[in-house]
Design an enzyme around this catalytic site. Structure first.
Site, PDB file in Angstrom:
ATOM      1  CE  LYS A   1      72.790 -88.145 -20.955  1.00  0.00           C
ATOM      2  NZ  LYS A   1      71.502 -88.761 -21.299  1.00  0.00           N
TER       3      LYS A   1
ATOM      4  CG  ASP B   1      67.261 -91.564 -23.482  1.00  0.00           C
ATOM      5  OD1 ASP B   1      68.041 -92.498 -23.747  1.00  0.00           O
ATOM      6  OD2 ASP B   1      67.607 -90.367 -23.548  1.00  0.00           O
TER       7      ASP B   1
HETATM    8  C1  BGC Z   1      73.828 -91.866 -22.698  1.00  0.00           C
HETATM    9  C2  BGC Z   1      72.745 -92.757 -23.248  1.00  0.00           C
HETATM   10  C3  BGC Z   1      71.502 -91.947 -23.566  1.00  0.00           C
HETATM   11  C4  BGC Z   1      71.866 -90.766 -24.452  1.00  0.00           C
HETATM   12  C5  BGC Z   1      70.667 -89.901 -24.799  1.00  0.00           C
HETATM   13  C6  BGC Z   1      74.064 -90.671 -23.602  1.00  0.00           C
HETATM   14  O1  BGC Z   1      74.973 -89.797 -23.012  1.00  0.00           O
HETATM   15  O2  BGC Z   1      75.031 -92.578 -22.537  1.00  0.00           O
HETATM   16  O3  BGC Z   1      72.421 -93.796 -22.347  1.00  0.00           O
HETATM   17  O4  BGC Z   1      70.563 -92.765 -24.192  1.00  0.00           O
HETATM   18  O5  BGC Z   1      72.846 -89.963 -23.819  1.00  0.00           O
HETATM   19  O6  BGC Z   1      70.039 -89.383 -23.677  1.00  0.00           O
END
Ligand code: BGC
Length: 493
Positions: free
Chosen positions: A194, A229
């Site tokens: 992200k 999450d």
């Molecule tokens: C992460 C996950 C997370 C998801 C939603 C992804 O980029 O790798 O661990 O649950 O985003 O937040």
């Protein structure tokens, strides 16, 4: 004309053009500009998700789940053991904290739980946005920021919140990145996603990082549960509804977790959970098989800080949909003269168009599409006539439709895998998929496309048993509930 502005959680923006100066222009379009039609047609073809494509994605998701459960590294899906072997019962009691780091914001929360009768006696939370520079800074800087936010919040405790004498405050730490859990309260960060690129955290235990930062803040609290999450959402939703079996986040990033039978996890060594079940964090954002991708996806991936990774996430989640659309519009402007003779400079800026902008534009049902015009101008410096605005909406819809439908196919893949292992376990009764995340919560078209794909894949009869339900902010309370379940103090729940 009325337009629904998107709620703050997915971002807000001004619908009124401040002034209509001359938009800065980067370059003239090619004199031999082709018509926009062939570019748009190709986009729609490349993004198409007819039933066979959806089915293929669902099957590949199920197969990758099995691969990842067999052995670490067995497929794109990490299928991480959460060490959460029992879900909230409703009997949990006491004061617990939750800390949530997962995207552009971080949240702190406290909840006073009153057991079966009183349930949630009171809850309070605060949300702070993470300064951009911290996403690219050092691990210490990020964790110091979090710990100091937590310390300030903890100081304001009062009212109905009460901690028995001699006890430490306990925290459920929701950390929403791929973490290889080593126990319920420890785990190693595998990589950032992200858009985070914090140095010095990958390969480290994130609970240890938080503990060190809390020590620096002289904050005496204990992390009793480290959760993703999705896992927090599953626990939070299950607190109210025993039929919840899967949780999905569709926000900045995306992921899913579900309740798995321990016997179906060949890579699980050592003692198995008493309940015979555990929660698996799939990390489905890394899925990549059979996805209908375009030149725009490939270019965006090539320019990203995690090239070749998180392909499903880059196709369906909130961080990326706006950017894919921007890339398409830029090509339409440059090669197809969509916005006239010139290409507005702002449109060349990566990530200038955000998913909430697409969402707001898609809520404009007026004849003259004035809201679309305003947003295009304010956000991307684009002057548009009515026919250009209509094309913009077609582009947004194409990208959003693909995202929503593929997310739906992913959900069916998970349900199918569970059902194949134990007939009737999900399709033979009411089964709830708990959903959270700003994209799901605030984008009605996306939600509808997702539901359509699930219904198409499962058929009308079976899909009546599958309830896809928004579980708002369940993840915070869920993490606190898991902290309660793993409390170091004696408890009888
Ligand atoms: C992460 C996950 C997370 C998801 C939603 C992804 O980029 O790798 O661990 O649950 O985003 O937040």
């Amino acid at each position: 004309m009325s337009v629904t502005a998107s709620p703050p959680a997915v971002g807000s923006f001004c619908l009124h053009r401040s002034h209509r100066g001359t938009a800065r222009v980067r370059m003239a379009v090619r004199s031999n500009a082709v018509s926009v039609a062939p570019i748009l047609t190709k986009l729609q073809k490349d993004c198409a998700t007819p039933l066979p494509v959806l089915r293929h994605v669902a099957d590949a998701m199920a197969a990758d789940m099995r691969g990842g459960l067999a052995v670490d590294g067995g497929s794109d899906l990490k299928m991480i053991l959460s060490y959460v072997n029992s879900l909230p019962s409703g009997n949990e009691k006491g004061l617990f904290y939750a800390l949530d780091l997962g995207g552009t914001n971080f949240r702190v929360l406290r909840v006073q739980l009153g057991g079966k009768d009183e349930r949630v006696i009171d809850t309070e939370f605060e949300q702070v946005s993470i300064p951009q520079e911290l996403m690219f800074g050092t691990s210490e800087e990020l964790f110091d920021f979090i710990a100091s936010g937590l310390a300030k919040f903890a100081q304001k405790e009062g009212g109905k919140f009460h901690l028995p004498r001699g006890r430490k405050r306990e925290i459920g730490f929701t950390f929403s990145f791929p973490v290889k859990q080593t126990s319920i309260d420890s785990g190693i960060l595998m990589k950032w996603t992200k858009g985070f690129a914090v140095s010095g955290t990958a390969g480290k235990d994130v609970v240890a990082c938080l503990n060190e930062a809390m020590e620096r803040q002289k904050l005496d609290m204990r992390v009793s549960a480290l959760v993703n999450d999705t896992v927090g959402t599953l626990a939070g939703a299950r607190y109210w509804d025993d039929d919840v079996m899967v949780a999905v986040i569709l926000g900045t990033g995306t992921n899913a977790c579900y309740v798995e039978q321990v016997d179906a996890i060949p890579k699980l060594q050592g003692p198995k959970s008493l309940s015979g079940r555990t929660i698996i964090n799939t990390e489905w954002g890394a899925f990549s098989k059979g996805l209908p991708l375009t030149e725009f996806d490939r270019d965006m991936d090539a320019a990203s800080i995690n090239l070749g990774e998180q392909i499903f996430e880059k196709t369906i989640s909130g961080m990326y949909l706006g950017e894919i659309a921007r890339r398409v519009l830029l090509k339409l402007a440059e090669a197809g003269a969509l916005f006239g003779e010139a290409v507005p400079e702002k449109l060349t800026t990566p990530f200038i168009l955000r998913t909430p902008d697409l969402c707001a534009m898609q809520q404009d049902n007026s004849n003259d599409m004035k809201a679309v015009e305003s947003i295009l101008y304010d956000v991307a410096g684009v002057e548009s006539n009515l026919s250009a605005r209509k094309i913009v909406i077609e582009v947004c819809d194409t990208i959003v439709k693909r995202g929503g439908r593929l997310a739906g196919a992913g959900i069916v893949g998970i349900l199918q895998k569970m059902e194949d292992d134990a007939k009737g376990i999900v399709f033979g009764k009411r089964t709830v998929v708990a959903m959270d995340g700003g994209l799901y919560e605030h984008y009605p078209q996306y939600r509808r496309y997702l539901q359509d794909a699930v219904t198409e894949l499962l058929g009308l009869e079976i899909s009546k048993n599958v309830v896809i339900e928004h579980s708002k902010d369940g993840s915070g309370i869920g993490a606190a509930l898991l902290a309660a379940a793993n409390s170091q103090y004696e408890h009888d729940f």
